[in-house]
Write a protein that holds these residues in place. Structure first.
Motif, PDB file in Angstrom:
ATOM      1  N   THR A   1       0.911  -1.445  -0.185  1.00  0.00           N
ATOM      2  CA  THR A   1       0.079  -0.032  -0.057  1.00  0.00           C
ATOM      3  C   THR A   1       0.434   1.457  -0.088  1.00  0.00           C
ATOM      4  O   THR A   1       1.711   1.182   0.364  1.00  0.00           O
ATOM      5  CB  THR A   1      -1.265   0.537   1.575  1.00  0.00           C
ATOM      6  N   GLY A   2       0.694   2.197  -1.062  1.00  0.00           N
ATOM      7  CA  GLY A   2       1.492   3.824  -0.972  1.00  0.00           C
ATOM      8  C   GLY A   2       0.425   4.762  -1.787  1.00  0.00           C
ATOM      9  O   GLY A   2      -0.472   4.147  -1.761  1.00  0.00           O
ATOM     10  N   ALA A   3       1.359   5.379  -1.631  1.00  0.00           N
ATOM     11  CA  ALA A   3       0.355   6.888  -2.320  1.00  0.00           C
ATOM     12  C   ALA A   3       0.355   6.790  -3.806  1.00  0.00           C
ATOM     13  O   ALA A   3       1.576   6.075  -4.070  1.00  0.00           O
ATOM     14  CB  ALA A   3       1.081   8.027  -1.953  1.00  0.00           C
ATOM     15  N   ARG A   4      -0.637   7.220  -4.007  1.00  0.00           N
ATOM     16  CA  ARG A   4      -1.153   7.439  -5.449  1.00  0.00           C
ATOM     17  C   ARG A   4       0.205   7.970  -6.273  1.00  0.00           C
ATOM     18  O   ARG A   4       0.686   9.238  -5.906  1.00  0.00           O
ATOM     19  CB  ARG A   4      -2.714   7.790  -5.938  1.00  0.00           C
ATOM     20  N   THR A   5       0.707   7.603  -7.715  1.00  0.00           N
ATOM     21  CA  THR A   5       1.665   8.180  -8.028  1.00  0.00           C
ATOM     22  C   THR A   5       1.273   7.724  -9.421  1.00  0.00           C
ATOM     23  O   THR A   5       1.090   6.607  -9.886  1.00  0.00           O
ATOM     24  CB  THR A   5       2.904   8.020  -7.798  1.00  0.00           C
ATOM     25  N   ALA A   6       1.554   8.851 -10.278  1.00  0.00           N
ATOM     26  CA  ALA A   6       2.085   8.087 -11.934  1.00  0.00           C
ATOM     27  C   ALA A   6       3.281   7.437 -12.267  1.00  0.00           C
ATOM     28  O   ALA A   6       3.467   7.321 -13.840  1.00  0.00           O
ATOM     29  CB  ALA A   6       1.925  10.273 -12.184  1.00  0.00           C
ATOM     30  N   ALA A   7       3.920   7.265 -11.549  1.00  0.00           N
ATOM     31  CA  ALA A   7       5.662   6.985 -12.064  1.00  0.00           C
ATOM     32  C   ALA A   7       5.360   5.817 -12.586  1.00  0.00           C
ATOM     33  O   ALA A   7       4.893   4.955 -11.012  1.00  0.00           O
ATOM     34  CB  ALA A   7       6.642   7.514 -11.595  1.00  0.00           C
ATOM     35  N   PRO A   8       5.885   5.683 -12.854  1.00  0.00           N
ATOM     36  CA  PRO A   8       5.913   3.862 -13.509  1.00  0.00           C
ATOM     37  C   PRO A   8       6.971   3.327 -12.266  1.00  0.00           C
ATOM     38  O   PRO A   8       7.200   3.717 -11.597  1.00  0.00           O
ATOM     39  CB  PRO A   8       5.872   3.452 -14.931  1.00  0.00           C
ATOM     40  N   GLN A   9       6.352   1.704 -11.788  1.00  0.00           N
ATOM     41  CA  GLN A   9       6.951   1.007 -11.043  1.00  0.00           C
ATOM     42  C   GLN A   9       7.323  -0.518 -11.012  1.00  0.00           C
ATOM     43  O   GLN A   9       7.159  -0.926 -12.159  1.00  0.00           O
ATOM     44  CB  GLN A   9       5.770   0.214  -9.473  1.00  0.00           C
ATOM     45  N   SER A  10       8.765  -0.950 -10.654  1.00  0.00           N
ATOM     46  CA  SER A  10       8.943  -2.169 -11.431  1.00  0.00           C
ATOM     47  C   SER A  10       8.928  -3.358  -9.857  1.00  0.00           C
ATOM     48  O   SER A  10       8.661  -2.853  -8.539  1.00  0.00           O
ATOM     49  CB  SER A  10      10.251  -2.410 -11.059  1.00  0.00           C
ATOM     50  N   LEU A  11       8.666  -4.651 -10.583  1.00  0.00           N
ATOM     51  CA  LEU A  11       8.698  -5.654  -9.446  1.00  0.00           C
ATOM     52  C   LEU A  11       9.723  -6.815  -9.569  1.00  0.00           C
ATOM     53  O   LEU A  11       9.803  -7.304 -11.152  1.00  0.00           O
ATOM     54  CB  LEU A  11       7.163  -6.305  -9.441  1.00  0.00           C
TER      55      LEU A  11
END
Length: 413
Positions: free
Chosen positions: A79-89
């Motif tokens: 759970t984290g803040a909404r952001t438009a930055a792409p994330q990695s898994l």
């Protein structure tokens, strides 16, 4: 004075108007600012859920820089803040081994980019709304095998050269004869836009024992995970070998040679009753030959699917002599009859007069020349007639032609 008083009165009115304006507009501006700050403070965080199929506890992964570990149910959330930055898994544990199972990462579902389905690292994941990413694992289970005949008697493992099983996923796998084999028991399958764990079933495809194929393809099945220790069964039967003389039917033979599946040759001596029994042979096709003193046989093929007696026909020396005599009689008798008929035909063509004509050719030759009596003293002597051999036809003609009597008083000229 009047002018100054007027100016003071005007300034007082302006101040009063400004105070009135602040009193009216201030609460509205403050309310608008407070509402914007409240809306900004009330924006909910984004939750991304990660699950494993089937449920695998203790799987480590990293998302948006945070380290995560799946729980007993095989899930974990971020759970984290909404952001438009792409994330990695990134999946840290692509394989997990336990004493009872092995887990191997196979694919993702819900990772957005189809080109990254089978990679342990996924880039470009959003963090603007809640969603779920699933990691699919193939589960392998250990199996061991034992081998018996249809009566439950254990087979000699040293004679087993190959064991193959075929899975419901159409893959063929070799099983260890003496050790443990790890087989895929569960596979993640993408159905209806989600991953579903599907069990893998197996059947025995091949069991080669002492060169013979014992497996009935598709008849002996099992499921890893449920069936950990496997027992495979092969059929064995007895083969009785005997031989008899081709013409006389009597028992004969000294030794039998049996060639089994895979080309293995077994030689066994026949007993006093000219019989031998080979016990506990694996099922299959066999070729049987028998050796006999002074005799010969032709190979006989049999399919050993139950207890069978192979009776081989032997052609002995006595059979050969008898058959040779019969053949000589059958060939020589017509020739002898033909020669006899030809000889008889020649005798018939010569006729019976060939013997009697010779007997009638010599008497009283003078009568044939017209001599009537003795000659006088002054009569000239006649020369003796020329002698020549008579042909059979002439003798017959002389016999059949009657001699004319001489006339009275006739004299020789």
């Amino acid at each position: 004075m009047n002018h100054r008083a007027a100016r003071r009165h005007a300034v007082s009115l302006l101040a009063l108007l400004a105070a009135l304006l602040l009193a009216v507009a201030g609460p509205a501006v403050q309310g608008h600012t407070s509402a914007g700050s409240a809306r900004q403070a009330a924006a909910p965080p984004v939750t991304v859920t990660f699950r494993t199929v089937p449920a695998v506890p203790g799987v480590r992964l990293v998302f948006a820089g945070a380290a995560l570990v799946t729980g007993a149910d095989g899930t974990v959330s971020y759970t984290g803040a909404r952001t438009a930055a792409p994330q990695s898994l990134r999946l840290l544990d692509t394989s997990i081994d336990t004493p009872d199972a092995r887990y191997r990462f196979t694919r993702w579902a819900g990772q957005r980019d189809p080109d990254q389905t089978f990679r342990p690292r996924v880039d470009g994941l959003p963090l603007r709304a809640d969603y779920t990413v699933t990691a699919g694992f193939t589960v392998q289970y250990p199996v061991t095998a034992s081998f018996t005949d249809q009566h439950g008697t254990p087979l000699d493992r040293s004679l087993i050269s190959a064991v193959e099983v075929r899975g419901s996923d159409a893959r063929v796998t070799d099983l260890s004869v003496t050790g443990t084999t790890w087989l895929d028991g569960v596979q993640p399958v993408f159905r209806d836009s989600r991953l579903t764990p599907v069990p893998v079933d197996y059947t025995l495809r091949s069991l080669v024992y002492d060169g013979a194929q014992l497996a009935d393809a598709g008849r002996q099945g099992f499921r890893p995970g449920t069936d950990r220790h496997l027992t495979f069964t092969g059929n064995f039967h007895d083969l009785t070998v005997t031989a008899h003389d081709a013409l006389f039917g009597s028992a004969t033979g000294d030794e039998a040679t049996v060639t089994g599946p895979g080309g293995k040759v077994r030689a066994v001596a026949l007993g006093p009753d000219h019989t031998a029994v080979l016990t506990h042979l694996p099922r299959g096709r066999y070729t049987v030959e028998v050796k006999a003193a002074g005799g010969s046989t032709s190979p006989r093929e049999i399919q050993l699917s139950q207890a069978v007696t192979a009776d081989v026909t032997v052609i002995s020396r006595a059979d050969v002599l008898l058959l040779g005599g019969v053949a000589l009689l059958l060939v020589g008798l017509p020739i002898a009859v033909r020669l006899g008929l030809r000889r008889r035909a020649r005798r018939t063509a010569a006729g019976p007069g060939s013997d009697t004509g010779a007997r009638h050719a010599t008497p009283d030759t003078g009568a044939r020349h017209g001599s009537a009596g003795p000659r006088g003293p002054g009569a000239p002597a006649e020369s003796a007639p020329t002698q020549r051999s008579e042909q059979p036809g002439e003798a017959r003609e002389a016999e059949e032609t009657p001699t004319k009597p001489s006339r009275p008083g006739a004299t020789a000229r």
